[in-house]
Design an enzyme around this catalytic site. Sequence first.
Site, short mmCIF file in Angstrom:
data_model
loop_
_atom_site.label_atom_id
_atom_site.label_comp_id
_atom_site.label_asym_id
_atom_site.label_seq_id
_atom_site.Cartn_x
_atom_site.Cartn_y
_atom_site.Cartn_z
N TYR A 48 0.83 -1.21 0.00
CA TYR A 48 0.00 0.00 0.00
C TYR A 48 0.86 1.26 0.00
O TYR A 48 0.51 2.26 -0.62
CB TYR A 48 -0.96 -0.02 1.20
CG TYR A 48 -2.21 -0.82 0.92
CD1 TYR A 48 -2.28 -2.18 1.22
CD2 TYR A 48 -3.32 -0.23 0.30
CE1 TYR A 48 -3.40 -2.93 0.94
CE2 TYR A 48 -4.45 -0.98 -0.01
CZ TYR A 48 -4.49 -2.32 0.30
OH TYR A 48 -5.60 -3.05 0.00
N ARG A 60 1.78 1.87 -3.51
CA ARG A 60 0.64 2.44 -4.25
C ARG A 60 0.44 3.91 -3.88
O ARG A 60 0.16 4.76 -4.73
CB ARG A 60 -0.64 1.65 -3.96
CG ARG A 60 -0.71 0.31 -4.69
CD ARG A 60 -1.96 -0.46 -4.31
NE ARG A 60 -3.19 0.19 -4.77
CZ ARG A 60 -4.42 -0.19 -4.34
NH1 ARG A 60 -4.54 -1.16 -3.45
NH2 ARG A 60 -5.49 0.40 -4.79
N HIS A 108 -14.94 2.66 -0.43
CA HIS A 108 -13.89 1.70 -0.08
C HIS A 108 -12.74 2.34 0.67
O HIS A 108 -11.65 1.78 0.73
CB HIS A 108 -13.37 1.01 -1.36
CG HIS A 108 -14.41 0.12 -1.98
ND1 HIS A 108 -14.31 -0.34 -3.28
CD2 HIS A 108 -15.57 -0.37 -1.51
CE1 HIS A 108 -15.37 -1.08 -3.55
NE2 HIS A 108 -16.16 -1.12 -2.51
N CYS A 162 0.46 1.75 16.29
CA CYS A 162 -0.40 2.74 16.98
C CYS A 162 0.16 2.92 18.39
O CYS A 162 0.76 1.99 18.94
CB CYS A 162 -1.82 2.18 17.03
SG CYS A 162 -2.95 3.15 18.04
N CYS A 216 -1.30 2.48 20.90
CA CYS A 216 -1.85 1.39 21.73
C CYS A 216 -1.04 0.11 21.55
O CYS A 216 -1.25 -0.88 22.25
CB CYS A 216 -3.32 1.12 21.36
SG CYS A 216 -3.54 0.11 19.87
N SER A 229 -16.32 -2.05 -13.48
CA SER A 229 -16.70 -3.32 -14.12
C SER A 229 -18.03 -3.81 -13.58
O SER A 229 -18.56 -4.83 -14.03
CB SER A 229 -15.61 -4.37 -13.86
OG SER A 229 -15.45 -4.51 -12.45
N ASN A 246 -17.86 3.76 -20.34
CA ASN A 246 -16.86 2.70 -20.21
C ASN A 246 -16.45 2.29 -21.62
O ASN A 246 -17.30 2.16 -22.48
CB ASN A 246 -17.49 1.49 -19.47
CG ASN A 246 -16.46 0.50 -18.99
OD1 ASN A 246 -15.52 0.17 -19.71
ND2 ASN A 246 -16.61 0.03 -17.76
N PRO A 247 -15.14 2.09 -21.87
CA PRO A 247 -14.77 1.65 -23.22
C PRO A 247 -15.27 0.24 -23.52
O PRO A 247 -15.40 -0.16 -24.67
CB PRO A 247 -13.24 1.68 -23.21
CG PRO A 247 -12.81 2.18 -21.89
CD PRO A 247 -13.99 2.27 -21.01
P1 OAD Z 1 -12.13 -2.81 -12.34
O1 OAD Z 1 -10.69 -2.92 -12.65
O2 OAD Z 1 -12.91 -4.03 -11.92
O3 OAD Z 1 -12.90 -2.22 -13.61
C1 OAD Z 1 -12.38 -1.08 -14.26
C2 OAD Z 1 -13.37 -0.71 -15.34
O4 OAD Z 1 -12.93 0.52 -15.93
C3 OAD Z 1 -13.47 -1.74 -16.46
O5 OAD Z 1 -14.83 -1.96 -16.77
C4 OAD Z 1 -12.75 -1.05 -17.63
O6 OAD Z 1 -13.35 -1.39 -18.88
C5 OAD Z 1 -13.02 0.40 -17.33
N1 OAD Z 1 -12.04 1.35 -17.88
C6 OAD Z 1 -10.75 1.14 -18.18
N2 OAD Z 1 -10.19 2.30 -18.65
C7 OAD Z 1 -11.18 3.25 -18.61
C8 OAD Z 1 -11.25 4.63 -18.95
N3 OAD Z 1 -10.17 5.29 -19.42
N4 OAD Z 1 -12.42 5.28 -18.78
C9 OAD Z 1 -13.52 4.63 -18.32
N5 OAD Z 1 -13.52 3.31 -17.97
C10 OAD Z 1 -12.36 2.64 -18.12
O7 OAD Z 1 -12.28 -1.67 -11.23
P2 OAD Z 1 -13.56 -1.39 -10.33
O8 OAD Z 1 -14.84 -1.65 -11.07
O9 OAD Z 1 -13.38 -0.05 -9.74
O10 OAD Z 1 -12.47 -3.07 -4.32
O11 OAD Z 1 -13.40 -2.50 -9.16
C11 OAD Z 1 -14.33 -2.42 -8.09
C12 OAD Z 1 -13.62 -2.86 -6.84
O12 OAD Z 1 -12.98 -4.13 -7.06
C13 OAD Z 1 -12.48 -1.94 -6.43
O13 OAD Z 1 -12.94 -0.82 -5.71
C14 OAD Z 1 -11.70 -2.86 -5.52
C15 OAD Z 1 -11.73 -4.13 -6.35
O14 OAD Z 1 -11.75 -5.25 -5.52
C16 OAD Z 1 -11.78 -3.08 -3.14
O15 OAD Z 1 -10.58 -2.90 -3.13
C17 OAD Z 1 -12.63 -3.33 -1.94
#
Ligand code: OAD
Length: 256
Positions: free
Chosen positions: A79, A82, A131, A158, A160, A199, A223-224
């Site tokens: 992390y 990141r 999140h 921490c 603690c 997604s 979304n693309p």
């Molecule tokens: P994903 O990686 O699952 O999905 C990313 C989405 O963004 C996909 O549908 C891509 O097609 C789309 N994408 C890629 N480039 C893009 C762009 N330039 N413009 C628009 N869309 C684009 O990420 P999330 O859906 O955010 O949770 O994933 C949901 C959660 O799953 C995250 O918050 C994380 C992960 O587990 C936790 O960490 C709790």
Amino acid sequence: MGGRHEPERPMPLAIPPELIARLAGAQRIAVLTGAGISAESGIPTFRDALTGLWARYDPLQLATPEGFARDPALVWDWYAERRRRIAQVQPNLGHLALAQMEQRYPHFTLVTQNVDGLHQRAGSRTVIELHGNIGRVKCSRELTVVAAYAEGESPPRCPCGAWLRPDVVWFGELLPEQAMEQAEAAARNCEVFFTIGTSAEVYPAAELPMTARAAGAAVVEINPDKTPLTRHAHFVLHGPAGVVLPQLLARMPAAA
Ligand code: OAD
């Protein structure tokens, strides 16, 4: 002889007139964003097969309480890396367009699954973080956010005595209750619901567009690629958020 080199101009997007009309008449907008809106800032998404974060790491090893208990230093360092990468990138045109869109409507609620804080850095004022936020750190025992801590040990401790951990939701953990309640209320009460760069596979966030749809809102997916939500959306704008949102903003009513 070629002409002057013109910077790449994105193709003008065909935005359905009915969507423009809905946006012109709306007062209440809700938006759900996912990792895709930060992709154009250079932050890997989770599920993109080749470049996605999960393609290189095992999420169950890194983003779970069990993974942290098994190897707190590995999780903390992942992390921290990141966090360092996020500090070096900038919000992109998609984040900036949403911050400007917020000014155009009396009721505008931005809900994000992202933990990168880029919406706030782009100027969005009301951001509901489902999140958590990688920039915040909390005690792994008391769960209280810790503002400052001594670097050195990985993870730091921490006062603690317990390990500190990122203030993000891990797999298997509950989402912050108040954030989820606010997000559900926004989905139930909005007239237009945007789902951008997600997604639509992770619940309960993925339920929000369906909640909005059931309440009569127009659902717009940006979304693309296709997602499980695509067939339920009233409007689908296929393209990157950094290209689509500025063009959509240009067609929206001027600031309120
Ligand atoms: P994903 O990686 O699952 O999905 C990313 C989405 O963004 C996909 O549908 C891509 O097609 C789309 N994408 C890629 N480039 C893009 C762009 N330039 N413009 C628009 N869309 C684009 O990420 P999330 O859906 O955010 O949770 O994933 C949901 C959660 O799953 C995250 O918050 C994380 C992960 O587990 C936790 O960490 C709790």
